[in-house]
Design an enzyme around this catalytic site. Structure first.
Site, mmCIF file in Angstrom:
data_model
loop_
_atom_site.group_PDB
_atom_site.id
_atom_site.type_symbol
_atom_site.label_atom_id
_atom_site.label_comp_id
_atom_site.label_asym_id
_atom_site.label_seq_id
_atom_site.Cartn_x
_atom_site.Cartn_y
_atom_site.Cartn_z
ATOM 1 C CG HIS A 1 -1.846 1.140 1.335
ATOM 2 N ND1 HIS A 1 -3.161 1.088 0.940
ATOM 3 C CD2 HIS A 1 -1.660 2.409 1.772
ATOM 4 C CE1 HIS A 1 -3.737 2.260 1.131
ATOM 5 N NE2 HIS A 1 -2.851 3.091 1.638
ATOM 6 C CD GLU A 2 1.511 3.657 3.712
ATOM 7 O OE1 GLU A 2 1.693 4.708 3.070
ATOM 8 O OE2 GLU A 2 0.491 3.458 4.414
ATOM 9 C CG HIS B 1 0.142 6.116 -0.706
ATOM 10 N ND1 HIS B 1 -0.867 6.837 -1.305
ATOM 11 C CD2 HIS B 1 -0.439 5.451 0.331
ATOM 12 C CE1 HIS B 1 -2.003 6.622 -0.642
ATOM 13 N NE2 HIS B 1 -1.778 5.783 0.348
ATOM 14 C CD GLU C 1 -5.791 5.525 0.372
ATOM 15 O OE1 GLU C 1 -4.951 6.445 0.475
ATOM 16 O OE2 GLU C 1 -5.777 4.524 1.092
HETATM 17 ZN ZN ZN Z 1 -3.225 5.134 1.774
#
Ligand code: ZN
Length: 499
Positions: free
Chosen positions: A261-262, A265, A291
């Protein structure tokens, strides 16, 4: 000449903000606890310098003199002028004394929220939340007039979106999702959940997650992965993006999917134009688009069978003996588990959306005054029962679980669900243009997808707002259909055929 001055001013602002971001990263990862008070002074001093430059009246004069840049509205110059003007105009409509009152109310709000959550005592938080809601409504009116009092607040996180544009997308998503989640809970084949709760040595988790992040395209020459209590991603400077996670010895998914997830980003931050760092042409479009990038890698790629066709043998080798009795299909079903639960941040990929949608509905009603703060806990529990089929035993596990409202963040929640909507649309389009993505993933090839995102989503910066970007890239305005197709694929993993 005015344009050059405008840009030089904002480059200096970006430089100061970057220094602050590095100090904040250090505070959350490495700083010794006793250094806290002086760090607060350092950050306060920088915040003052940043605020004075951001509200410098000269910006308005330069913008006026720069006028209309003309030419392609998606060019870096046109993007910079348009977006700096939009931000400057909005800030100048926000009364300074109101901003101060809001800052004070939200500092108190967070403290009251923390104590109320620990004591399961909503009544002690209610007066603070009433003040915050009243101030946000006052702010909305100052920024308006708009069709819905929610609109100017949502616009802070998702520029250009309103309750009228986002509401139908989110409501359609909820109406379709609720029966599917219910069917999985009632009639689905439960996966072998225990396999993710065996012993996973943190050092081996860190090495495995780092390799996976590098494989999907996070550049470790221009980034780092560290540990912190609350995972985050910070694009602190050009060619310097920091991500964090935390490792739980007896839960594989938390850190691993957190890193994907990170890293998602981070790949977005790394894909922005470094020469336009901190300028609109080199900045992320919105929280929803940000997101979409994290969730695309975490869920649409990272929970996909073909991803694990490549990684499962390596995973087994990284944790000798741990998964010997678990087939690839069993592991794949386990990481796609769907289970209605009380806490948003612990929710699975599908039910997560329902947690968001009920918050969106409640905060809209708070803003119009259709719902009073006193009636909020009851409305929360009703919505949980209606959408997830469970009722919180207390407010700590219900309406008091999130920091957002106490911190004054109204309009922030929907960006999470919008991220899922955007991610599915982008992923479907990429599959059309890139051919057999599953064959690529199974062979460990993630570069074509990363580069496609870089060209179409990352590099343009704020050339287009979220809605126009999604329509430009995918041919369709934001709509829940692609996400719902993905939801049905996940349901099928658990033996639920919906349509
Ligand atoms: Zn996030």
């Amino acid at each position: 000449m005015s344009y050059e001055r405008l840009i030089a001013h904002h480059r200096e602002l970006a430089l100061l903000s970057s220094v602050a971001a590095l100090l904040e990263w250090d505070e959350r990862t490495l700083m010794p606890p006793a250094a806290g008070p002086y760090r607060a002074e350092q950050l306060t001093a920088l915040a003052g310098m940043i605020h004075r430059r951001r509200t410098d009246p000269a910006i308005g004069e330069w913008l006026d003199a720069a006028g209309d840049v003309g030419g392609d509205p998606a060019s870096p110059e046109a993007t910079n002028v348009r977006e700096l003007r939009r931000a400057f105009d909005k800030e100048s409509r926000r009364p300074a004394e109101l901003v101060e009152r809001i800052t004070r109310a939200t500092v108190i709000g967070q403290q009251r929220w923390q104590a109320a959550r620990a004591a399961n005592d909503f009544a002690s938080f209610a007066p603070s939340l009433e003040t915050i809601v009243a101030l946000r409504r006052e702010e909305s009116a100052a920024l308006g007039p708009t069709e819905h009092p929610y609109d100017p607040l949502l616009d802070d996180y998702e520029p250009g979106e309103t309750a009228a544009t986002v509401g139908p997308v989110l409501r359609e998503l909820r109406d379709e999702l609720v029966p599917i989640v219910r069917a999985i809970a009632d009639d689905g084949r439960p996966p072998r959940r225990d396999v993710l709760e065996r012993r996973y040595a943190p050092d081996a988790q860190a090495a495995f997650a780092r390799d996976a992040a590098a494989a999907i395209g996070f550049d470790f020459d221009a980034g780092r992965l560290d540990t912190s209590a609350h995972p985050f991603c910070s694009g602190v400077a050009p060619r310097d993006c920091r991500i964090t996670t935390r490792y739980l010895e007896r839960f594989f998914s938390g850190a691993f999917f957190g890193v994907l997830h990170e890293a998602g980003h981070g790949i977005y931050e790394q894909g922005l134009d470094p020469d336009a760092f901190g300028l609109p042409a080199g900045s992320a479009v919105s929280l929803g688009i940000h997101e979409s990038q994290s969730r695309l890698w975490e869920n649409l790629v990272g929970r996909r069978r073909s991803f694990w066709e490549h990684f499962y043998p390596t995973l087994r080798a990284a944790f000798p003996g741990t998964l010997d009795d678990v087939t690839l299909d069993e592991f794949h079903a386990a990481i796609n588990d769907v289970r209605p639960s009380l806490i948003r941040v612990e929710a699975d990929e599908l039910t997560y959306n329902l947690h968001i949608l009920l918050r969106f509905e409640l905060e809209c009603a708070l803003m119009t005054g259709d719902l009073s703060v006193g009636d909020l806990p009851g409305a929360w529990n009703d919505a949980m029962a209606r959408d997830l089929g469970i009722t919180p035993p207390d407010d700590t596990n219900g309406v008091l679980q999130d920091i957002h409202w106490g911190a004054g963040l109204v309009g922030y929640f929907p960006t999470y669900a919008l991220g899922n909507v955007f991610a599915s649309q982008l992923f479907e389009r990429a599959a059309v243009e890139l051919g057999d993505l599953d064959a690529q993933f199974a062979a460990g090839e993630f570069t074509p997808l990363r580069d496609w995102l870089r060209v179409h989503v990352h590099r343009p910066g704020q050339a287009r707002p979220a809605r126009a970007l999604i329509e430009h890239v995918t041919g369709t305005p934001p709509a829940p259909d692609a996400l719902l197709r993905h939801v049905r694929d996940v349901a099928a993993l658990h033996g639920i055929e919906s349509r």
